[in-house]
Structures are given as C-alpha cells and as structure tokens.
Write an enzyme that holds these catalytic residues in place. Structure first.
Site, mmCIF file in Angstrom:
data_model
loop_
_atom_site.group_PDB
_atom_site.id
_atom_site.type_symbol
_atom_site.label_atom_id
_atom_site.label_comp_id
_atom_site.label_asym_id
_atom_site.label_seq_id
_atom_site.Cartn_x
_atom_site.Cartn_y
_atom_site.Cartn_z
ATOM 1 N N ASP A 142 0.832 -1.199 0.000
ATOM 2 C CA ASP A 142 0.000 0.000 0.000
ATOM 3 C C ASP A 142 0.870 1.254 0.000
ATOM 4 O OD1 ASP A 142 -2.177 -1.662 0.185
ATOM 5 O OD2 ASP A 142 -2.558 -1.268 2.306
ATOM 6 N N ASP A 150 -0.913 -2.220 -4.965
ATOM 7 C CA ASP A 150 -2.027 -2.604 -4.112
ATOM 8 C C ASP A 150 -2.801 -1.345 -3.735
ATOM 9 O OD1 ASP A 150 -3.701 -4.301 -2.790
ATOM 10 O OD2 ASP A 150 -2.293 -4.900 -1.252
ATOM 11 N N ASP A 189 -5.572 2.854 2.197
ATOM 12 C CA ASP A 189 -6.522 1.928 2.816
ATOM 13 C C ASP A 189 -6.623 2.183 4.315
ATOM 14 O OD1 ASP A 189 -6.803 0.850 0.333
ATOM 15 O OD2 ASP A 189 -5.817 -1.060 0.780
ATOM 16 N N ARG A 211 -12.976 1.572 -5.743
ATOM 17 C CA ARG A 211 -12.801 1.754 -4.297
ATOM 18 C C ARG A 211 -12.627 3.225 -3.935
ATOM 19 N NH1 ARG A 211 -9.089 -3.407 -2.287
ATOM 20 N NH2 ARG A 211 -10.395 -5.032 -3.221
#
Length: 823
Positions: free
Chosen positions: A248, A281, A285, A333
C-alpha cells in the site's frame, strides 16, 4: 582586421549573475509560503526570513537554475518574506515580498473530541516544543534524535527516521514530532518490510506529522503504515513505485484513531501477484481504525484507491470522512466500505473505469455534494441494482463486483452526475450511460444503488433495507453526539476546489494530463505514465546546510541565450510528463533573464568550463580540434558547454551572418540548426544564417568550446522576425523562411500547431480541440487572456509589453510550448 564585440552566453542552468536578489515567484499556499529566485552573483548561501524570523537552512534548496525556500507552519493571513544573499560572510541586498496564506480545511471525524492530529495546532502553527527533523536522500539513514525511552525519563539517541519512530513506539516520548521530507527520498536502511512504520504504542499523548517540503517531496519505492497510533498527520507527499511487502502507498492497519491524511499525491506502485494489483495494491486503505479524515488527496489512475473495512461485524464506533479528494481516472474503491459509518462528500470523480462509491456488509455511507464525471457506476450497493444489472436489462449474480458480499446502505444528497449509470430508490426513470431511461422491468425499491434525499436533514427510513443481508442505514450523519460541524460545497464548487488544492503544493512537480477519450474507460496500466514514474529522479541539486550551494560568478550581459528544452507543464497520456526525471538543465524557462538584443556585429565567445566567465578574442588564424581541448589562435580553450539532447542554444541575428561552432573531435555528428542536421568536419560546424532567431541543439553528447559569429555588414536588417522554439517531449520543429516570416514545419512527429508572426504581433493557432492557452512573462506572471481565446484561430498580442514570453498550448491531448519575443 574586423573588430569583434564580446557577447555573453547565459546558461539557464546557471541563471546568470545578479547584483541583488531577483525574485521570480513568491506565493502563499495552505499554511505555508514559498519564494523562488535567481542565484545571486558570488553568494555562498542565503538568509531567508518570514515576518522577521530566520527560517531553517534545510528549507532553502538549489534547483540549478533557481533557488527556492518554503516556509511551513504559518497562520492564515499576510506574511512577509525576505531573501538576502550571503557574500563573503555578509548579507547583501535583500528582496522582500508579501504573500497571503490560506488555512487548511480541518473538517472531518479526525478532529472529533477536541483532537488536532499531528505536530501542528489548529491555527497551522507548530505545537509548543515540537521537534523538527529534516530528511533527505543524504540524511535518511543518519538523522538522529534523543528520545525518552523509559518511565524514568532516560534518553536514547535514536538514528534514522524509522529508528526514531521505533523509539517513539515505547510510548514515553510526548514531544510533538514533525518529520519533514525534502526532494526524492528512496528506501532507507531501516524500513520495516519496505515501509515506514508509525506505531506509537497506542499513546494518546504523542503527536506526529509526516510531511513533504514544497512541490517535489517524494517517497519513492516505499510506503507508510500506521498501526496502534493516535494523533497522526501525513501531508504533502508524493508516493510512487512502492514495492514493500504490504504494497500500500499508505495503509492504516489497526487500532488507529484521530488520523488525518491530506494533500498527498498517490501514484502507481509496483505490480503485485494478483491480477487486480497491476497498478500496485491499495493507494490509501484503512482497517479497524476510527475518527479518520482523508481529504484533498490526488489519486492518479490508481487501481484500488480506498479500501475501508473491519473483519468483525460491528457497525458501531467506526467513523471516517472522505472529502475533496480527486479520483483522477482511478478505477475503483472510492471508497469500498465494510461496516463503517462513512461521510463521503465534495469529492471529484474524474473518469473512473469501474465504480465510485461501493457499500457492502452493513456499512452506512452518506454521499453528499460529490461531482461525478464519467464514472461508470457512481454508487454501488453490493448484490442489488447496478451491481447486478451492470448497465443492462438482465440481472445476474455473475456481474457482482464485491465478491457477493451482503449489501450496505448509501444515502445520497445533492450529487452531480455527468455520465455513468445510476438507479435511485423508488425511481421510475434512471440514468443509463449518461442518458435518462425508463426503469422498465427493474424494481427500483429493491434494486437500487442509493436512497436519494431531497433535504440535508432527511432520514433514510429503517424500512429501506439492502436486498442481500437486510441491512439498514444508521443515520449517523444526523446524530449530533457523533457528527461534526461542516459546510459542504455545491458540487461544481467542490470540483473547482479539488482541482486547485488537492495533492501537493501547486499540484506537485509531476504533471500529467489524461486523454479522457481513452483513459475514462481504461483500467489497464498506462504504460507511458508508468515509465515516467519509474524514471522519476527529482530535481533538487543541493540543500543549504547539507553541502555547498552553487556559487554564481559575474558574466557580461547576454545577447546569446543558451537554454535547455523543457518538457511541457502538462502532457498527454502518450507523452513523458514534465517530471524531474525528464527535463534538462533548466526545467522551466519562466522567470529567467533573457536578453532580446539581436546580434548586429561580429562576435567571438569562449567560456570557462563552469560556464560562468568569458574571454573574448579577435578571430585570427585557423581552428584545430582534438578530444578534450581546442587550440584557438595559439591558445588552448577550456570547454564552454557540454551539449546533449536536453541543451539548446538560441540567439537572434539582425543581419545575415556566418556562424561557426567548435566542438571536440568529431563527436558533433548530430548537430541541428533550426531543426535541420548540419555537417561537422573535425568537430567544426559552419552555417550561413539569415536574419532572425535561430536555435542550435544536439542529439548526442559533445563539448562546445567556441562560438564565432561573422556578420555580413552588407546585409540589411530584417524588418521582422519570428521566434520558434516549440517542442513537446515527442515533437520538435524546424523553421523555414516564407515571405518574411518563419513557418513551423513537421520534422518527425507532425506539425507544431502554432506560430508567432512578430511583424503583426499575432499568434496563429492551427490545432483542433484546443483546451488551454497560457502566456507567461519572463518574471513568471501569467498574461490574462479572454475566455474566448481557445476557440480562435489567431490571437492578437499587440497589447503585450515588449519582452520575452513563453506560450503553452494544450490541444488534441498534447502540450506544446514556444518562446516568443514581442518587439
């Protein structure tokens, strides 16, 4: 013997000599300000003051052709910057500029319960006693701090930024910590599985800010993980090419509270092992953390932008805000939500190939005041509505986006949608691929994407449930004991604010313009963008306090200008952008001193190797060359300029002349004069040139030692001249004389779509699909143009003051630039 008049050749990479500070730009930003200025003759360093207080040395950097200082931690309002050169240990003549600073938007759940995350106060100033550490590529492994590491108050000297954070993890140090990153910083020796780890041991009294300085601070190759931490702020960083174990760019892992991540640029990471990790990725998040705000971030074609979720089924006590983020051609997302209560407002969804907001597993999402432009599915609730119909008239579980998870709930208010497919609860008509359509056989009371309200304080009734899981909306946004105070923008105003302020200062140093006709619907890796990110190196030459700054020595006033071709400030997706890795010595000629006096007498010019001082000779005798040295009239000359593909010499002749350039040996095989290759014999190039502006460039590397200009005294001065130095990363142009003007013609990649006719002060535009036209004066000021200009085939520039200007044109998905001289 013909007399010679000496001229100077000003290298834009060295910016010339100035008796005092010449400020090219000074502006305020969000709780910060900055100034850029030309290097001062003989200055070994600079003292920069803000409101009378001297700033830290590390905030002052050299970029070769210009200096820059950024001042952080300022309250909103007016501030005075003073830049003073230090020559022989004493301050020289200073320049003073007054700027206006704006406040950051501290809105969202991260500021609940009186918390102000990070090392800064709510007014933008540093918290009392805060420690500031500067981290650059040179200091990332050596920076130290004494940190309290036990209950007795004992101090330990901790080394490297990660080592210092590891000491903070013990939970005994309460000094607010501000980690300031400068320039392009690659992996340090102490990263944890390839990431910076901010683990503060769940301390409620520790405050940490991680931030970038200026427009070009980059975490290159590593990500940031936050775990067991409270009161954390991450801002003004570009994160790219992450290849850590987690993958991430920034990830909140678990047990975090009061975290604010804002004004960052999120770029591609390295490809992961899964098919949906081709772009890296997650970009940003969040898991098992609460009271979080993600705001004013810029997501650049990320595959998976914001995963949000919990592993357990609780929907209580987990709150997050997403506002004023720019989802710039990112795929999905935005966010994808499990269980949380999420306020998603005033974001700009800009050409999203998969979907915008996704609600699953009992989540409650309040979507408010967002602007959706060609987002395929602006809102999706798992296992119902567009998630299963997918823009068709046939419902199928095979279309499910979210691994067939049960649905959550989305309450929507005052969103604007341009394009895309969206089914509102209970509607008889819905938006199908941007056009209104009859609902037909779809039951919009069970198969809907969101429940749309008509007033801000309207509840979503408990009778409205997700088709899968029977989940209801919790109306957290109407709970005064939970919800914060805020004022939402109208969607159009939100879009404007996002485009102006999202990402790093001034949008950061890495510029890219997507081709909407292709990139809106594409979710594959944009290989040109990927290549540019992998090649990114940064442009900081030196940092005051870490080593010697370049010292400029005096030169004569110039009428020959040597410059570097610069990549445009905005580029199409098929081009290399203006990033620090893809420009020459001078990344941007705006603000440089450029003389426009045409050469009208014979000239001989030679440099020393540092390209800052000159000797002048009468041209007598013959020329001979050998590798590494040039014998000229019995003298051995030092190199004047290392010419390569990024170097450009430009000058203006008022009369016809013979121009001779002397290179070492025969390496000068790819010399171009006005875009046309010319022959080199034993390193000597001789060309006959008409009156007008000319440019000399090279496609390989050679050392230039001498420039000789023999003016034809019998030729009459030109009545008009046209300058033509347009270029893009992939395109070049040459000039040919036609009726007293210079026409731009195609060399390899197609015609340059504009030309300037100096005699008429007219800019002619040949391009179609013109999106933008900007004109900059040499001091960096923007020339105001009417809004109708982009639709015109010619632009009258007769009202411009005489001088040198840079014209930038964005058309047909590409960017071009041209330097013009207004007489």
């Amino acid at each position: 013997m013909t007399s010679r008049v000496a001229i100077g050749v000003a290298l834009l990479g060295f910016a010339g000599a100035y008796a005092q500070v010449t400020v090219n730009k000074a502006e305020g930003w969000l709780e910060s300000a900055y100034a850029e200025w030309a290097p001062v003759s003989g200055a070994a360093s600079y003292n920069v003051y803000c409101d009378g207080n001297k700033i830290d040395n590390q905030l002052i950097r050299s970029y070769g052709s210009y200096m820059r200082a950024d001042v952080l931690g300022l309250k909103a309002g007016s501030h005075t910057l003073k830049i003073a050169p230090v020559v022989n240990g004493a301050e020289g003549t200073a320049a003073t500029k007054t700027v206006t600073v704006l406040a950051h938007d501290r809105t969202g759940f991260a500021f609940s319960n009186g918390r102000v995350p990070g090392a800064y106060n709510a007014d933008g100033t540093l918290k009392s006693g805060a420690a500031i550490l500067y981290i650059s590529e040179n200091t990332k492994n050596t920076v130290t701090m004494d940190v309290t590491t036990n209950a007795k108050g004992s101090k330990t000297t901790c080394k490297s930024f990660q080592g210092i954070l590891n000491c903070y993890k013990k939970g005994f140090e309460t000094t607010p910590l501000d980690l300031r990153f400068i320039g392009n910083v690659t992996d340090s020796d102490s990263l944890l599985r390839g990431d910076m780890m901010i683990d503060l041991g769940s301390s409620e009294n520790t405050y940490v800010t991680v931030e970038g300085v200026g427009e070009d601070a980059v975490a290159n190759g590593w990500g940031i993980r936050v775990k067991n931490a409270q009161n954390v702020e991450i801002r003004n960083l570009g994160i790219m090419n992450v290849n850590s174990n987690e993958g991430d760019n920034i990830g909140l892992q678990q047990n975090d509270q009061y975290v604010w991540v804002h004004n960052n640029d999120f770029f591609y990471g390295d490809a992961g092992s899964d098919a949906d990790q081709a772009k890296g990725d997650g970009a940003l998040d969040c898991k098992k953390s609460t009271y979080i705000t993600f705001s004013y971030n810029h997501f650049w074609d990320n595959g998976k932008s914001n995963l949000l979720g919990l592993s357990e089924g609780s929907t209580d006590g987990y709150y997050i805000t997403y506002h004023h983020n720019w989802y710039d051609h990112s795929d999905s997302r935005h966010p994808r939500v499990r269980y949380y209560s999420a306020h998603v407002y005033n974001n700009y969804y800009d050409g999203n190939a998969k979907y915008g907001i996704g609600s699953t597993l009992g989540s409650s999402v309040f979507a408010e005041g967002n602007y959706f432009r060609n987002c395929k599915f602006p809102m999706l609730t798992s296992m119902q509505g567009s998630d299963l119909y997918a823009g068709t008239t046939s419902k199928s579980n095979d279309n499910a986006t979210f691994s067939k998870e049960a649905g959550g709930s989305i309450k929507a208010f005052n969103n604007y949608m341009e394009g895309g497919t969206f089914i509102a609860y209970g509607t008889s008509k819905y938006m199908l691929k941007g056009a209104e359509a009859s609902i037909g056989s779809i039951d919009s009371k069970t198969d809907f994407d969101a429940y749309v309200i008509t007033s801000r304080n309207q509840e979503m009734p408990a009778s409205v449930k997700s088709l899968s899981g029977g989940n209801t909306y919790n109306n957290f946004d109407l709970n005064s004991s939970v919800m914060y105070k805020y004022t939402a923008d109208e969607p159009a105003a939100a879009k404007a604010n996002v485009m102006k302020y999202a990402g790093r200062v001034n949008g950061g140093d890495f510029k890219w313009t997507f081709d909407n006709s292709v990139d809106d619907a594409a979710y594959a890796v944009n290989q040109s963008l990927k290549n540019a990110l992998v090649a990114y190196k940064g442009m900081v030459k030196s940092i005051q306090g870490e080593g010697n700054l370049p010292v400029v020595t005096p030169t004569s006033s110039s009428s020959v200008t040597s410059s570097s071709s610069s990549t445009p400030k905005s580029s199409s997706s098929s081009q290399t952008p203006k990033s620090s890795s893809s420009v020459g010595v001078n990344e941007d000629p705006v603000g440089e001193e450029v003389s426009t006096t045409p050469i009208d007498k014979d000239v001989v010019h030679n440099f020393t190797e540092d390209a800052t001082s000159s000797d002048y000779f009468d041209f007598v005798g013959s020329l001979s060359t050998s590798k590494g040295a040039v014998a000229f009239d019995g003298l051995t000359l030092t190199r004047c300029l290392k010419m390569e593909s990024s170097t450009l010499i430009e000058f203006t002749l008022s009369k016809k002349a013979t121009v001779t350039l002397v290179f070492d040996s025969d390496f000068a095989k790819n010399v171009k004069v006005d875009g046309n290759k010319v022959a080199a014999s034993a390193g000597v190039v001789t060309v006959e040139l008409a009156a007008g502006t000319h440019k000399i460039a090279k496609g390989d590397v050679a050392n230039l030692f001498l420039i000789v200009v023999d003016v034809d005294e019998a030729s009459a001065p030109s009545s008009s001249s046209v300058t033509s130095s347009s270029s893009t990363t992939d395109e070049t142009s040459s000039s040919s004389e036609e009726g007293g003007t210079t026409a731009l013609v195609s060399v390899e990649y197609g015609a340059v779509p504009m030309r300037y006719v100096a005699s008429d002060a007219l800019l002619e535009i040949f391009a179609e699909n013109v999106r933008r036209l900007d004109i900059f004066a040499v001091n960096g000021n923007v020339v105001k143009l009417s809004t109708e200009v982009v639709s015109q085939s010619s632009v009258d520039l007769s009202n411009l003051k005489p001088g040198v200007y840079l014209v930038r044109l964005v058309a047909g998905g590409k960017a071009y630039q041209q330097k013009i001289v207004k007489r």
